[in-house]
Design an enzyme around this catalytic site. Structure first.
Site, short mmCIF file in Angstrom:
data_model
loop_
_atom_site.label_atom_id
_atom_site.label_comp_id
_atom_site.label_asym_id
_atom_site.label_seq_id
_atom_site.Cartn_x
_atom_site.Cartn_y
_atom_site.Cartn_z
N ALA A 67 -30.62 -22.25 54.00
CA ALA A 67 -29.96 -23.27 53.20
C ALA A 67 -28.81 -22.60 52.45
CB ALA A 67 -30.96 -23.88 52.23
N GLY A 109 -34.11 -21.62 55.79
CA GLY A 109 -33.96 -22.90 56.49
C GLY A 109 -33.57 -22.74 57.95
N GLU A 112 -36.76 -22.19 59.68
CA GLU A 112 -37.47 -23.47 59.66
C GLU A 112 -36.85 -24.46 60.65
OE1 GLU A 112 -36.89 -23.49 55.38
OE2 GLU A 112 -39.03 -23.79 55.12
N GLU A 132 -36.86 -16.57 51.05
CA GLU A 132 -36.70 -17.36 49.82
C GLU A 132 -37.28 -16.67 48.59
OE1 GLU A 132 -37.71 -18.55 52.74
OE2 GLU A 132 -36.76 -20.47 53.17
#
Ligand code: CAA
Length: 258
Positions: A67, A109, A112, A132
């Site tokens: 992200a 992300g 993911e 993260e």
């Protein structure tokens, strides 16, 4: 096809190709990109001529480095809630098989996102991870759940609690990456696999994907029921008649998606 600014969208006969296209930011997933990605995937999903989708990153370095930290740094929980995070749910619900061609970093992300796909091919230089924890948060788009369901508790804990990256070969041996190939071969291999899937009976492909995914979301009993219902339902398709007739007549089947 709609106009997109953060992704590239192409079609090659029955295969749709989506390239995450913010190479300077290592294809970091800002809200706009994730929304565009969900739109493009849904657009392909509605297109009966598309039988498989490939998702990759632009540049040689990254599939997606997570992200967009610069975008998120000042956000409140409400901003996160309203900013478009629900697009991840839309990506999860795509019926057409999606192949991730992971061409470099797949972090946070990005990892993911690869795990939202149905098959993961990776180049030899690909690095996966959930870093993260190093920036004071935890995975927020399924990382803890999908890793734990594939790798089990102990390896997942190490990955999520240390943030250390893992290489593609190790993940291949652990069952998260299907195949590791040289970077120069990655898209060729993805195309070969995508064309093979896109050549099967489309309704059977859809039913198969739904049945496999149900293994992650239901009890064994419910999953077996879904599988059996989907299996029976396929006896209503012309492609089932054609497939079985072609076998008996010793010829290639011609599927029509009916
Ligand atoms: N968000 C925003 N920008 C990013 C980014 C990210 N996730 N990852 C890389 N970039 C940017 C860098 O800031 C840099 O931009 P500038 O040139 O403007 O400084 C550019 O991309 C190139 O990156 P680096 O100079 O850092 O490249 P490197 O080769 O030295 O390192 C890397 C590569 C190891 C991937 C490193 O960039 C990195 O650690 N990135 C962050 C990875 C990360 O923490 N991801 C998780 C994000 S949180 C998340 O994803 C939450 C969730 O679950 C949804």
């Amino acid at each position: 096809m709609a106009e997109y600014t953060s992704i590239l969208v192409e079609r090659e006969e029955k295969v749709g190709i989506i390239t995450l296209n913010r190479p300077k930011e290592l294809n970091a997933l800002n809200f706009q990109l994730v929304n565009e990605l969900a739109d493009a995937l849904e657009e392909f999903d509605r297109d009966e001529a598309i039988g498989c989708i490939i998702l990759t990153g632009s540049g040689e370095k990254a599939f997606a480095a997570g992200a967009d930290i610069k975008e998120m740094a000042d956000k409140s929980p409400i901003d996160m809630l309203l900013g478009g995070f629900e697009s991840w749910g839309r990506i999860r619900k795509i019926h057409t098989p999606v192949i991730a061609a992971v061409n470099g970093y797949a972090l946070g992300g990005g990892c993911e996102l690869a795990m939202h796909c149905d098959i993961i091919l990776a180049s030899e230089n690909a690095r996966f991870g959930q870093p993260e924890i190093l920036i004071g948060v935890i995975p927020g788009a399924g990382g803890t759940q999908r890793l734990a369901r594939t790798l089990g508790k102990y390896r997942t804990m190490e990955i999520v609690l240390t943030g250390s990256p893992i290489n593609a070969k190790e993940l291949e041996s652990l069952g998260l990456v299907n195949h590791v190939v040289p970077q120069s071969e990655l898209m060729n291999e993805a195309r070969k696999l995508a064309n093979k899937i896109a050549g099967q009976a489309p309704i059977a492909v859809r039913m198969a994907k739904e049945a496999v995914l149900s293994a992650f979301e239901t009890s064994l009993e419910e999953g077996l029921d879904i599988e059996r219902k989907n299996f029976f339902l396929l006896f209503a398709t012309e492609d089932m008649r054609e497939g079985m007739r072609a076998f008996i007549e010793k010829r290639q089947a011609h599927f029509q998606g009916k």
